[in-house]
Design a protein around this motif. Structure first.
Motif, PDB file in Angstrom:
ATOM      1  N   ASN A 140       0.829  -1.220   0.000  1.00 24.17           N
ATOM      2  CA  ASN A 140       0.000   0.000   0.000  1.00 24.17           C
ATOM      3  C   ASN A 140       0.854   1.258   0.000  1.00 24.17           C
ATOM      4  O   ASN A 140       0.609   2.200  -0.759  1.00 24.17           O
ATOM      5  CB  ASN A 140      -0.912   0.043   1.227  1.00 24.17           C
TER       6      ASN A 140
ATOM      7  N   THR B  32      -4.078   9.481   1.891  1.00 24.33           N
ATOM      8  CA  THR B  32      -4.199   8.175   1.219  1.00 24.33           C
ATOM      9  C   THR B  32      -4.815   7.114   2.134  1.00 24.33           C
ATOM     10  O   THR B  32      -4.931   5.961   1.765  1.00 24.33           O
ATOM     11  CB  THR B  32      -2.796   7.668   0.783  1.00 24.33           C
TER      12      THR B  32
ATOM     13  N   HIS C 134       0.974   4.206  -2.721  1.00 29.51           N
ATOM     14  CA  HIS C 134       0.386   5.524  -2.443  1.00 29.51           C
ATOM     15  C   HIS C 134       1.369   6.560  -1.890  1.00 29.51           C
ATOM     16  O   HIS C 134       1.069   7.754  -1.939  1.00 29.51           O
ATOM     17  CB  HIS C 134      -0.771   5.379  -1.442  1.00 29.51           C
TER      18      HIS C 134
END
Ligand code: GLY
Length: 356
Positions: free
Chosen positions: A40, A167, A44
């Protein structure tokens, strides 16, 4: 926002983060820089991070799968091997770009590889900004038992860049609020009052609240870095909260519970126990419960699960000679550590939570 200084580390905020980092990298002349991300944060956050690095360095990115389930010694072992394969030496630097799993795990890997290399935390979740990345606690879980293996050793610096929060999914954001609420409850009534109405929050308020939260945490860990006394306050809500979190980790048929979600329940339970044993008033307990439930919807804990959850309390790191110690509140803003609690009262606290 001025940097917050502790004995061996320093926390920079927003605009000052990358100025400080670039100056440090230039001066330190590392042999290699390893950036630990999960999938992740690679997707991001990495582009924003790397765009702020001014000079060319020898950088390797190490990516892990996200989630608490991967915060274990097997993940460490594979990363130690990668470091070794890529020729990491004692002049190498580890930068942990991620939430609490990445900063806890990456810190531990750095502190143990070749008996310790320097590391920097760049928290990308709210929870890691206000709690996990500050104070030098590093480590991994042992099976379902949280943070059982680890060391306390400060990072070179912590960079709190709140742009990363853009994010973050809402449940992860809320998970961080739990630790901020805790900081108010254990140490600062005014801060608690400000946090109590999250519905009125603006982005500017949030930056200030994060900053104030780090000040509260940093003051405690600077005074008691190795948790001999007042650092124990930071475990308010965590004795029962960790047991609940561990229980849910090993019961995949139950809903997934994030760390902050478990701690939110733990704070209501331990708030109730504080009312029964110390001077928290009915009014304060009602406010604590209302504020927490406004952000963390009630989780239905099956009464049949209470025994198994309570059996997990024996693994709590504050225990001494088999006695389970709790942190309770004298009142909002004032905590007490080394409190013992009967099983009957723990059951009553679950009943109170169920009644809400
Ligand atoms: N998260 C609790 C502590 O840092 O002591």
């Amino acid at each position: 926002m001025k940097p917050i200084v502790s004995k061996d580390s320093i926390v920079y905020f927003n605009s000052s983060c990358y100025t400080a980092l670039n100056a440090y990298l230039e001066k330190a002349n590392h042999s290699k820089i390893f950036i630990l991300v999960d999938s992740n944060t690679y997707e991001h956050c990495y582009a924003h991070f790397i765009s702020n690095i001014e000079k060319e360095y020898d950088i390797e990115v190490i990516e892990i799968e996200p989630g608490e389930i991967n915060k274990n010694i097997e993940t460490c072992s594979s990363i130690w091997s990668v470091l070794s394969e890529y020729g990491a030496d004692r002049k190498s630097l580890m930068i942990n770009l991620g939430g609490g799993v990445v900063t806890d795990l990456g810190g531990f890997i750095a502190c143990t590889y070749k008996r310790g290399i320097n590391y920097i935390n760049i928290p990308t979740s709210l929870l890691a900004m206000v709690d996990a990345s500050v104070g030098g606690k590093t480590g991994v879980d042992l099976g379902n038992l949280k943070n059982m293996i680890g060391v306390i050793s400060e990072s070179e610096m912590v960079l709190v860049d709140t742009q990363y929060l853009g994010t973050l999914p809402t449940n992860q954001m809320c998970s961080g609020f739990a630790e901020m609420l805790k900081h108010g409850l254990i140490q600062d009534k005014d801060y608690w009052s400000k946090m109590a109405d999250l519905s009125k929050l603006t982005i500017e308020d949030l930056d200030q609240l994060i900053y104030d939260s780090v000040i509260i945490k940093n003051k405690i860990v600077t005074e008691d870095p190795t948790e001999q006394n007042i650092r124990k306050y930071l475990n308010f809500g965590h004795t029962l909260g960790h047991a609940i979190e561990s229980f849910y980790l090993t019961h995949p048929e139950k809903p997934e519970l994030l760390h902050g979600e478990a701690i939110a329940i733990g704070m209501i339970l331990e708030g109730f126990i504080s009312k029964e044993l110390l001077s928290v008033t009915d009014k304060e307990l009602k406010q604590i419960s209302d504020v927490i439930l406004a952000t963390f919807p009630k989780v239905s804990i099956d009464p049949n699960d209470r025994k198994e959850i309570m059996e997990l309390l024996i693994h709590d790191k504050k225990n001494e000679k088999g006695t389970i110690y709790f942190v309770l509140l004298n009142t909002v803003g004032d905590a007490k550590y080394n409190c013992t609690v009967s099983d009957e009262l723990i059951i009553k606290s679950f009943e109170y939570y169920e009644s809400l």
